[in-house]
Every structure is written in structure tokens, then in C-alpha cells.
Design a protein around this motif. Structure first.
Motif, PDB file in Angstrom:
ATOM      1  N   ASN A   1       0.850  -1.197   0.000  1.00 16.79           N
ATOM      2  CA  ASN A   1       0.000   0.000   0.000  1.00 16.79           C
ATOM      3  C   ASN A   1       0.881   1.241   0.000  1.00 16.79           C
ATOM      4  O   ASN A   1       2.065   1.176   0.343  1.00 16.79           O
TER       5      ASN A   1
ATOM      6  N   ILE B   1       3.849  -1.498  -6.890  1.00 22.91           N
ATOM      7  CA  ILE B   1       2.515  -1.951  -6.481  1.00 22.91           C
ATOM      8  C   ILE B   1       1.901  -2.675  -7.673  1.00 22.91           C
ATOM      9  O   ILE B   1       2.293  -2.434  -8.822  1.00 22.91           O
TER      10      ILE B   1
ATOM     11  N   LYS C   1      -3.865  -2.811  -6.713  1.00 24.18           N
ATOM     12  CA  LYS C   1      -3.662  -1.738  -5.727  1.00 24.18           C
ATOM     13  C   LYS C   1      -3.746  -0.368  -6.410  1.00 24.18           C
ATOM     14  O   LYS C   1      -4.282   0.592  -5.835  1.00 24.18           O
TER      15      LYS C   1
END
Length: 355
Positions: free
Chosen positions: A247, A277, A281
Motif C-alpha cells: 500500500n 505496487i 492496488k
């Protein structure tokens, strides 16, 4: 020549023939005759028109005519033609003054833009654009750290940057053109700094990548990739974000934006492009931004807007070296001689240290 310049100045000011006629004290039909070179205004009418249009009298009698070539707008489909005409008129006026200044110098101290050769001559996949951006940074001696002013970098390498004050709201996304062999990139003074920087780097991408892309690649997408890589190079991204992340924090994105001048959304794209990522995401973060209406205006303080001062510096340098006269300097800067005197002496209300 007079009529064409009058029409251009009127377009730049956003005035109809009727509106200009009311301020000049003549009929709209007479304005039409002026623009078709069927009649010439008296000195009194000329002064009134100059004031209404925000130009000096000398503007109408410049001897040299230049033409904008290869104009390409990054515009939204809803951009009114009237706005585009105003932008073009403003850009042409500024470009004309640039070229006039350069022609007054025996050896103009700004190099011509030259397209470089890279280790990759044909790009078959978007990831190869990272190499091009890194090599350009290397040749231009930019390292991998944040670029303080992209405008300064471009101008030092022969690309004219014009910052238009035309109120474009959200309907204009930038413009690229050329005068002779000199490339021009246009941005708006109304934008935030990160938007200005991305547009500058995107348009630079068009200049650098032209003729290098495989037909299967989308040029706009390629230039977006180039812009992100040029502003926030891969080594710096990986140093800031790591090799792999589950994240990205909003505050983290904001701090990086204030460091590198790349928007939070564009940094998310960078992280996804570099596989820091995954795509899932990336979509989640975009949805998060959309829900909070951050895609049109990101949270926190905006990144400071960029400005250009090279033209003005060169005008004063030319004045100091007796290349141009005081009246010519005032004309090039679009100022009255009185206002120019105040600026030159750094006194009075006409001095603006931020210009």
C-alpha cells in the motif's frame, strides 16, 4: 501587416469588433476596414485601441512576421475555438518577441535545440522509455535528484517555454509548436506547479520520442511515461518507496509530490509502472482518490507554480551590453518607457520581483 496584427491582438484580448469599436470611439465597420488594411486609424484612435488591447503602439508596426508551425494542442473536446484563438494569438506575440530579441544579438547566448542520440533507437515497449529519460537526465547533467525548475532546464537547451495568462480554466491541457527550428511549449499560469511540470515533461517527450516509437505503442501514453520518468526517475522512486509495497500512504505521496513536483496520482502511476505496487492496488488507490474528489484537486498545499525569467534577463543583458536600446527593451517587454525606467531602477509600483 497592420490589419493582421490588429486582428491578432483583438483575438488575444477576447474582444469582438463591436466591443473594440466602443472603446476606440469608431464604428465596428471601421474596425473591419482596419483589419482588412482598407484604412488606417488616426493616432488618437490607435492610442485608444492600444490601451483597449493591452499592447504598445509599436506592436502594430513590427517589421518581421513569424509563423507558428506544427501547432498541436493537448485539449479537451469542449475547448472553445475562441479560447484556442486567444491562446494562439498570445503565444505568437510572445514567440515573436523572443525571435526578435534573438535576431538583435550577434551571437544569441541560448543554444539551438538538438535531438540527441540514445542507446535505444527504436522503442518496442514502454519500459524502454525509462532508459531514454535516464540518459537524457545524464546528458543534461541533472542526476537523479528533484529538478528545481523544469522551465529553466528546457530554456537552457533551446526550447522556448511560453506561460500564457489566458484564463483557460480546465479546458486546455497544453500546446506544442515551433517557430523556424525553435520548439515552443505552452503552459498556463493558472495551473498548479505539478500540472505545469508534467505538461512540460510530456511535451518534451513528444520532441524526444518522435520517430522512435513502434506503431503498436500509443504516443500519448508513451509521453506520459516519459514525463513521469523524467520528473521522478526510477532510482529515486525505488529509493523513496522500496522494491515492493502492499500500500501507499496518502501523506507519503503528498511529501514526495512536494519534493519532486510530480502529482500524487502520477506517483501512483509511477509505482505501478515500476511494479512496486500491482495493478489491483493502483485501481484501489484511484478509486480512493475518486471517492474523495481528489483526482481534480489533490489534498494539501498545491505545488508552487513555475515561472520564466530568461527572456527578461536577456533583454536587460542586451541593454547592458548596448545591443538594444532602452526604448526597444521596453517594447520587447510590452511596457511603457516610464514603467520600464522604474523597473530598471528597481523603484516604484512597476517593480515586480516575482515576474
Amino acid at each position: 501587416m497592420f490589419g493582421e496584427r490588429l486582428k491578432r491582438a483583438r483575438s488575444a484580448a477576447g474582444l469582438s469588433m463591436k466591443e473594440l469599436s466602443l472603446q476606440a470611439g469608431v464604428s465596428a465597420n471601421m474596425i473591419k476596414k482596419y483589419e482588412h488594411d482598407e484604412s488606417m486609424p488616426s493616432s488618437g484612435v490607435l492610442i485608444k485601441m492600444s490601451r483597449a488591447l493591452g499592447v504598445r503602439n509599436e506592436y502594430f508596426f513590427r517589421p518581421t512576421k513569424y509563423e507558428l508551425k506544427g501547432i498541436e494542442y493537448r485539449k479537451r473536446s469542449s475547448t472553445p475555438t475562441k479560447m484556442l484563438n486567444r491562446i494562439k494569438a498570445d503565444v505568437l506575440d510572445q514567440a515573436e518577441r523572443w525571435m526578435e530579441l534573438s535576431n538583435l544579438w550577434p551571437n544569441f547566448p541560448v543554444p539551438e535545440f538538438t535531438k540527441l542520440s540514445f542507446s535505444i533507437s527504436h522503442i518496442d515497449e514502454y519500459a524502454q522509455i525509462e532508459v531514454i529519460a535516464n540518459e537524457l537526465r545524464g546528458v543534461w547533467e541533472l542526476g537523479s535528484q528533484p529538478i528545481a525548475s523544469i522551465i529553466d532546464v528546457l530554456e537552457c537547451h533551446g526550447i522556448i517555454v511560453i506561460v500564457t495568462d489566458v484564463d483557460t480554466t480546465e479546458k486546455f491541457d497544453g500546446c506544442q509548436a515551433s517557430v523556424g527550428n525553435t520548439p515552443i511549449i505552452v503552459i498556463s499560469s493558472k495551473w498548479s506547479g505539478d500540472r505545469q511540470r508534467f505538461t512540460l515533461a510530456h511535451e518534451l517527450g513528444h520532441l524526444i520520442l518522435h520517430g522512435m516509437l513502434n506503431a503498436s505503442l500509443d504516443e500519448e501514453k508513451a509521453c506520459n511515461r516519459f514525463a513521469g520518468a523524467f520528473i521522478f526517475p526510477e532510482t529515486s522512486v525505488r529509493q523513496a518507496l522500496g522494491v515492493s509495497r502492499r500500500n501507499l500512504e496518502v501523506q507519503e505521496l503528498y511529501l514526495l509530490k512536494m519534493d519532486f513536483g510530480l502529482s500524487m496520482m502520477a506517483t501512483i502511476y509511477r509505482a505501478a509502472d515500476l511494479a512496486i505496487i500491482n495493478d489491483t492496488k493502483r485501481k484501489e488507490l484511484f478509486m480512493f482518490f475518486s471517492m474523495r474528489k481528489w483526482r481534480s484537486q489533490e489534498p494539501g498545499e498545491p505545488y508552487p507554480a513555475e515561472t520564466t525569467s530568461l527572456f527578461k534577463q536577456l533583454v536587460f543583458r542586451g541593454l547592458g551590453e548596448n545591443i538594444i536600446s532602452e526604448s526597444k527593451a521596453a517594447e520587447l517587454l510590452g511596457m511603457s518607457l516610464v514603467s520600464f525606467h522604474n523597473m530598471r531602477k528597481l523603484v516604484g509600483p512597476d517593480v515586480n520581483f516575482n515576474q
